[in-house]
Design an enzyme around this catalytic site. Structure first.
Site, PDB file in Angstrom:
ATOM      1  N   GLU A 197      13.170 -97.105 -16.634  1.00 39.24           N
ATOM      2  CA  GLU A 197      12.338 -97.534 -15.506  1.00 39.24           C
ATOM      3  C   GLU A 197      10.892 -97.467 -15.982  1.00 39.24           C
ATOM      4  O   GLU A 197      10.476 -96.465 -16.564  1.00 39.24           O
ATOM      5  CB  GLU A 197      12.515 -96.620 -14.285  1.00 39.24           C
ATOM      6  CG  GLU A 197      13.924 -96.651 -13.704  1.00 39.24           C
ATOM      7  CD  GLU A 197      14.141 -95.701 -12.530  1.00 39.24           C
ATOM      8  OE1 GLU A 197      13.139 -95.254 -11.930  1.00 39.24           O
ATOM      9  OE2 GLU A 197      15.305 -95.413 -12.232  1.00 39.24           O
ATOM     10  N   GLU A 227      19.141 -90.037 -12.715  1.00 36.05           N
ATOM     11  CA  GLU A 227      18.473 -88.851 -12.184  1.00 36.05           C
ATOM     12  C   GLU A 227      19.447 -87.838 -11.600  1.00 36.05           C
ATOM     13  O   GLU A 227      19.407 -87.519 -10.416  1.00 36.05           O
ATOM     14  CB  GLU A 227      17.419 -89.286 -11.140  1.00 36.05           C
ATOM     15  CG  GLU A 227      16.351 -90.157 -11.783  1.00 36.05           C
ATOM     16  CD  GLU A 227      15.264 -90.627 -10.815  1.00 36.05           C
ATOM     17  OE1 GLU A 227      15.604 -91.058  -9.710  1.00 36.05           O
ATOM     18  OE2 GLU A 227      14.085 -90.554 -11.176  1.00 36.05           O
TER      19      GLU A 227
END
Lengths: 322, 649
Positions: B557, B468
């Site tokens: 994820e 991220e």
């Protein structure tokens, strides 16, 4: 009372009593439900069972805003409104137009008997708009109770967190045994469970960081809850005693915890929950999935929702067998 | 050279006098030491250190490293440990935003303008707590007279080091080992080591992981002595032939110290049979040319077969100077022309979890017991892969994964979430590292350290650039580093999906939700060998897989296991049966981040999460997303994971 294979029917002025060898039940016309369920002298009910609609918000429910969208079901769960004038009683083949109290019951004696009694309570949900739920108890001469609940769908209501019947028992159970699926299961999280007979010690609350819905057991065939003490001041026994539930047509779903959904909802940590002192059994006819895609927006997959616009009906059996 | 506090403000100063990263091998004096797992070349500095805490850089004691400093008013702290968990300063959990959110206005140096160095941003930061550590020690007899280095395995977040009053060096990158040569100043007795640890520096911008924000020397510290000739680094290249039966091994070795004597290399199988046996004279660089291994025993999750390499370094007289044992495996990962990920020629399916290092009493200062417990849980529940989210883990974890056949996605210590996403919207106006020139070397260095330390581990199938952090030329430079150094693994990065228009591939996605406003360079072809998303719902995953996928797909994820969750997993797993290009994913995440403390009201030991320490801003219970409770008991959902992960073992 003379020997008979029938059950004893006691026409009270606010209640209907049903008795047998080892059981005695009292249905309250005012409280709107089964007020006393006594087996072998042990009371099993703290208050009348009520329809239940709320589950303590899960993290995923909070993330998707489900708790906000469906908030009115909290009120419907917390406060139960029984439409007492709609309570319907059938004793054997006799259907009463209205609940029998004095003076019309003055003609009865203490020797009234029956093979089968059916009593239906009607509840109005505290939602806008309101809808109805009926709960029917059919008791036979052995004391076996077939309990069924029916939710009437209404298209203008938000999705349901759960639909079931909540039984609160006066003291804490020491454990329960069931035949069904291993572990904590939900409609969208039961593939990994194994079928079998399981014993659970005490009433464990799954210690999610923020207390939330937990402890559901899907597709159960048998359940036996065991307690050791009562609130009867004259009862000093600590000998275990049990109450048995079994499936009617279909397996049932249940959770057995020391807390209501509202108590769980009020706590932000496990240790904030009140001291455990009662047993809260939820017999659930419809269970919403828990979801898992994410915890900030994704809803539970649609097939695991409980749509409010469709009727829900479920039933199970309470066995008074020794 | 003197230490300068302004390094904290400078993204281009991230290592001063640090030794280059190198392979993570142990070295022993002889075979007996190896058998006992105790090297006499090593001296642990773990244990009690003297400690003084300062709330700000300005309030710290500045001359504490001097030999005549009177430290009588210092307290003590255990090394390794988190400073916060000794209650010197507040615990804080925060997810994406920076820990100074709502308290200090900051921007990353040079992010908005090349003329904006943001001087004083951290060196004068009111939130920049400081830990001053002192350790007095004598050298063990076996270490005396040798070249001595110190290794800090993990320090959050920026550290300055002195020995006996002399400045030694400076390090950032909290989660990779930092080594410094102490030889010029080391004494046999009465050494005093001084370490100054700052909680914040420019590194904070790129260490914005979703976690409790701790500081301190949280992993072990040890001294390492090297014999006169020392194997500093080696690179194993075990290759599997196109027939997936035979293999070959080449080895590059780099020596430090005297270039004399010989190096003797032996590779043995489990039966003790020597499959390679070579002796070469020691020079600075030694190469073992590709050596063929017929009918090689391949390594995978089901059969994590490791060969034993023994490297003996001997002096000119043939005396053993050091022994380097290393276990390695033969395995081959590749992408087929049909865009299917293959391991040893067969389709690879990742039944993975993301694993933060976590202990409910020790924070990220995890123990060997924690690691062994986690490996056991993996094996028990059909978890075959781990993503080291979002930083390199302790060294023993990589060995455990080799030995237990756990596929690793070895992730760099990189996350800059706050710099590109604001209240859910993609807003990269001050993103770093991005393409900001001053932020390039620091992230490439992180890629290099991750590679150099862990390159010889069979378990690592993927390098991951980070988490991220959006995308930019600096991530491309990291990717290029891996591509130039390692053709035996795939490179993964998810954040690139925020630069590519998926209208054709995943039509039902709303572009406004994943793309920034305005124009952005499309990095999709420069940053990742695989198509990786996080939390993409099953329907959209299927859309991608149906629309002629040009890269294999995974979720780095998925199945966010916060509270009572992990429902609907079957919707993902069934896609594995329909689409060979789907190769699974890593559940978020393995273990709740919660701290066990004594509740003053009830006297019970209870779990505390974000916000429970008056820490604001916080993301509260989002710290608990694990399949395991923080005390390492499994959540009820684990039986579901065991079932679904058992379907494609």
């Amino acid at each position: 009372m003379a020997y008979t294979n029938k059950m004893h029917v006691i026409y009270g002025d606010g209640t209907l009593g049903l008795g047998g060898d080892n059981f005695h039940y009292i249905f309250s016309y005012e409280k709107g439900g089964l007020e006393s369920l006594k087996l072998n002298g042990k009371e099993w009910l703290y208050r009348v069972p009520t329809p239940t609609f709320w589950r303590a918000t899960t993290d995923n429910d909070r993330g998707s805003g489900f708790n906000i969208k469906s908030a009115q079901w909290v009120a419907a769960d917390t406060f139960s409104k029984c439409l007492n004038d709609q309570t319907d009683l059938v004793v054997d083949d006799r259907h009463f137009d209205h609940l029998p109290v004095a003076p019309e019951t003055n003609k009865f004696t203490n020797h009234e008997t029956a093979n089968k009694v059916k009593i239906t309570f009607t509840y109005e949900t505290l939602t806008v708009p309101a809808t109805k739920v009926t709960v029917t108890y059919v008791v036979d001469a052995t004391g076996q109770i077939n309990v069924s609940a029916h939710y009437f769908g209404h298209e203008d209501l938000p999705g349901l967190p759960v639909f079931g019947l909540r039984f609160i028992m006066p003291t804490l159970a020491t454990g329960f045994d069931y035949e069904g699926l291993s572990g904590e299961t939900y409609p969208d999280r039961m593939a990994g469970a194994r079928h079998g007979k399981y014993h659970v010690d005490g009433l464990p609350v799954t210690p999610y960081l923020v207390p939330q819905e937990n402890g559901m057991h899907m597709e159960t065939e048998q359940l036996s809850i065991t307690r050791e003490i009562t609130e009867n001041n004259a009862d000093h026994s600590t000998k275990p005693f049990s109450l048995k539930f079994s499936q009617a047509d279909q397996p049932f779903n249940f959770s057995c915890l020391p807390y209501t959904a509202e108590e769980l909802e009020s706590a932000t940590h496990i240790e904030e929950l009140p001291l455990a002192r009662r047993t809260v059994l939820v017999m659930a006819g419809a269970v919403r999935g828990v979801g898992g895609i994410d915890s900030w927006g994704a809803d539970v997959e649609k097939q695991y929702h409980i749509p409010a616009d469709q009727d829900i009906e479920f039933s199970f059996i309470i066995n008074p067998a020794k | 050279m003197e230490a300068e506090i302004k390094w904290l403000d400078d993204p281009e100063t991230f290592r001063v006098n640090q030794l280059p990263a190198h392979s993570d091998h142990h070295f022993y004096r002889n075979y007996a030491e190896w058998q006992q797992h105790k090297s006499s070349f090593e001296q642990s500095l773990d244990g009690q250190w003297q400690f003084k805490f300062a709330q700000t850089p300005q309030e710290r004691v500045k001359d504490f490293y001097k030999v005549d400093f009177d430290a009588s008013n210092f307290g003590h702290i255990e090394v390794p440990s988190e400073i916060e968990l000794s209650n010197y300063t507040q615990n804080n959990y925060i997810n994406t935003l920076m820990p100074w959110e709502g308290k200090i206005f900051r921007r990353p140096a040079y992010a908005l303008s090349q003329d904006d160095p943001e001087e004083g941003s951290f060196s004068e930061g009111k939130d920049n707590t400081v830990g001053l550590y002192l350790k007095h020690f004598d050298l063990n007899d076996e270490l005396r007279g040798k070249q001595i280095r110190v290794r800090f395995e993990g320090v959050e977040r920026s550290m300055y080091l002195w020995l006996n009053g002399h400045f030694i060096g400076y390090a950032e990158d909290s989660f990779t080992p930092s080594e410094f040569d102490l030889t010029p100043y080391i004494q046999d007795k009465d050494n005093v080591m001084a370490v100054e640890v700052f909680k914040h520096s420019t590194a904070s911008w790129i260490e914005d992981q979703d976690m409790f924000r701790f500081s301190g020397i949280f992993r072990s510290v040890e001294l390492l002595a090297q014999p006169v000739t020392h194997l500093e680094d080696f690179t194993l290249k075990p290759r599997v032939a196109d027939n997936y039966r035979d293999g070959e091994l080449s080895i590059d070795l780099a020596f430090a110290g005297e270039q004399a004597g010989n190096v003797h290399l032996v590779v043995k199988d489990h039966d003790g049979k020597a499959l390679l046996d070579e002796t070469k004279p020691v020079t600075k660089k030694v190469t073992v040319e590709p050596h063929e291994f017929k009918d090689v025993h391949l390594w995978d999750n089901h059969d994590p077969y490791l060969y034993q390499l023994l490297i003996e370094v001997k002096d000119a007289k043939g005396n053993l100077l050091e022994l380097v044992p290393y276990q390695f495996g033969f395995r081959r990962i590749e992408i087929s022309p049909e865009h299917v990920v293959l391991l040893n020629g067969k389709r690879l399916i990742i039944n993975g979890v993301n694993r933060h290092e976590w202990d409910d009493h020790r924070g990220r200062s995890v123990t060997m017991k924690d690691m062994l417990s986690d490996i056991h849980t993996f094996r028990e529940n059909n978890i075959n892969a781990v993503r080291t989210c979002h930083y390199p883990d302790q060294i023993p974890w990589y060995y455990l994964c080799d030995q237990n056949g756990i596929y690793m996605m070895a992730e760099n210590n990189l996350e800059s979430h706050a710099t590109w996403q604001k209240m859910g919207a993609v807003e990269p106006s001050y993103n770093v590292p991005g393409s900001v020139p001053q932020w390039r070397k620091v992230v490439v260095d992180r890629a290099r350290s991750n590679y150099e330390f862990f390159k010889n581990h069979a378990a690592i199938l993927f390098w991951s650039l980070g988490n991220e952090s959006f995308a930019g030329d600096n991530l491309v430079a990291m990717q290029q580093f891996y591509k130039e150094h390692d053709d035996s693994r795939l490179v993964h990065y998810e954040g690139v999906c925020h630069t590519h228009d998926y209208s054709d591939q995943i039509p039902s996605l709303n572009k406004g939700n994943y793309l920034p406003q305005g124009e952005t360079h499309d990095y999709r072809d420069e940053l990742s060998d695989v198509e990786s998303w996080m939390y993409l719902p099953p329907k959209q995953v299927e859309e991608y897989l149906k629309n002629n996928p040009d890269k294999p797909f995974m979720e780095c994820e998925y199945m966010h296991d916060m509270g009572n969750s992990a429902g609907g997993m079957g919707s993902y797993i069934k896609l594995l049966d329909k689409y060979p290009q789907y190769f699974g994913g890593f559940i978020w995440d393995f273990i709740d981040q919660a701290l066990q403390v004594k509740d003053p009201i009830s006297g019970q030991m209870v779990m505390r999460y974000g916000g429970d320490f008056d820490d604001r801003h916080s993301d509260y219970e989002f710290s608990g997303d694990g399949l395991m409770f923080a005390d390492r008991t499994p959540k009820p959902a684990m039986q579901e994971v065991r079932y679904y992960y058992g379907l494609h073992k």
